[in-house]
Write an enzyme that holds these catalytic residues in place. Sequence first.
Site, PDB file in Angstrom:
ATOM      1  N   TYR A  63       0.972 -12.958  -0.806  1.00 40.77           N
ATOM      2  CA  TYR A  63       0.236 -11.698  -0.706  1.00 40.77           C
ATOM      3  C   TYR A  63      -0.792 -11.813   0.413  1.00 40.77           C
ATOM      4  O   TYR A  63      -1.759 -12.554   0.313  1.00 40.77           O
ATOM      5  CB  TYR A  63      -0.460 -11.356  -2.017  1.00 40.77           C
ATOM      6  CG  TYR A  63       0.458 -11.162  -3.198  1.00 40.77           C
ATOM      7  CD1 TYR A  63       1.812 -10.914  -3.034  1.00 40.77           C
ATOM      8  CD2 TYR A  63      -0.040 -11.229  -4.496  1.00 40.77           C
ATOM      9  CE1 TYR A  63       2.649 -10.747  -4.118  1.00 40.77           C
ATOM     10  CE2 TYR A  63       0.785 -11.055  -5.593  1.00 40.77           C
ATOM     11  CZ  TYR A  63       2.125 -10.826  -5.403  1.00 40.77           C
ATOM     12  OH  TYR A  63       2.954 -10.659  -6.497  1.00 40.77           O
ATOM     13  N   PHE A 215       4.905   5.346  -9.370  1.00 40.62           N
ATOM     14  CA  PHE A 215       5.627   6.586  -9.654  1.00 40.62           C
ATOM     15  C   PHE A 215       5.066   7.303 -10.879  1.00 40.62           C
ATOM     16  O   PHE A 215       4.850   8.510 -10.867  1.00 40.62           O
ATOM     17  CB  PHE A 215       7.114   6.274  -9.862  1.00 40.62           C
ATOM     18  CG  PHE A 215       7.967   7.466 -10.159  1.00 40.62           C
ATOM     19  CD1 PHE A 215       8.333   8.350  -9.160  1.00 40.62           C
ATOM     20  CD2 PHE A 215       8.423   7.694 -11.452  1.00 40.62           C
ATOM     21  CE1 PHE A 215       9.143   9.448  -9.437  1.00 40.62           C
ATOM     22  CE2 PHE A 215       9.226   8.789 -11.736  1.00 40.62           C
ATOM     23  CZ  PHE A 215       9.585   9.664 -10.730  1.00 40.62           C
TER      24      PHE A 215
END
Length: 344
Positions: A63, A215
């Site tokens: 990351y 989402f």
Amino acid sequence: MAAASGVRRIKLGSQGLQVSAQGLGCMGLSILDGTTKLDADLVALIHHAINSGITLLDTSDIYGPETNELLLGQALRDGMREKVELATKFGILFRDEKLGYRGDPAYVRAACEASLKRLGVSCIDLYYQHRIDTTVPIEVTIGELKKLVEEGKIKYIGLSEASASTIRRAHAVHPLTAVQLEWSLWSRDVEEDIIPTCRELGIGIVAYSPLGRGFFAAGPKFIENMDNGDYRKGLPRFQQENLDHNKILYEKVNAMAEKKSCTPAQLALAWVHHQGNDVCPIPGTSKIKNLNQNIGALSVKLTIEEMAELDAMGHPDSVKGESSPTYIVTYKNSETPPLSSWTS
């Protein structure tokens, strides 16, 4: 919206690790939308999470790359380290714009030493193999991790995106504490084989992307507001031809959330929480408002009938498109060679 309240503790796996019932996925604090955020703001977010009872912090050396671990190291100074369960990962490399995977003993050890240094800690609570190196027998990788446990550099071992057979082989070398996998209302395939295997072996389950990569938090229109650097723009489920179909699922979840006086994100997270006390979802966010909302999901109670209704909503036919790009290794292509084939 359901209000945030205390975060309960759960036993993750059967090896002794206890964590907050919900963790914080930290990937998006360093890579997600292609922008650079102020470290001070992110440190404040992490401290707010810890002070609110979220103590499982999930990062990885990829990351950033590496900057996320440096950020966590910065946030965990001045007595904060003792308040958290720190999880990081190794095994994914990004070189010359290509993804690679390594699980050989020399790399495992070097990666662990580098993560310890970046994080500024002497021991990692939970150390995952982020993706499986399919050229190295899983027994070899776990064997080196076992040595790191014996040396006190890590406390517990985990795998991410591993098949049931790979999990079994790994667990036979050293007990696994957790398996990290994608599990949400629209990613249900792990329920067939991997979840039952983890439960049979007493391995905890850490669910990443429990909000469907945003989402269920923002609905299908959030794609329109994404920065061009956001990796999610390229995901199959967010391509327009699939999104037009998938938005029906969001609309159903949203309608049920309105009836329950919570947000769609809280309802989707509550569904994961109701899968069992051996499951810890790790939603990520860079906003304190969203963090508080995610904690509020712990207060959303679902009846057996409501769970059945949500299960029906999230049936495989309700979703179009693969969850991950084909070039990403997942549990579906994570088998490794037999141990007998290995020559060091």
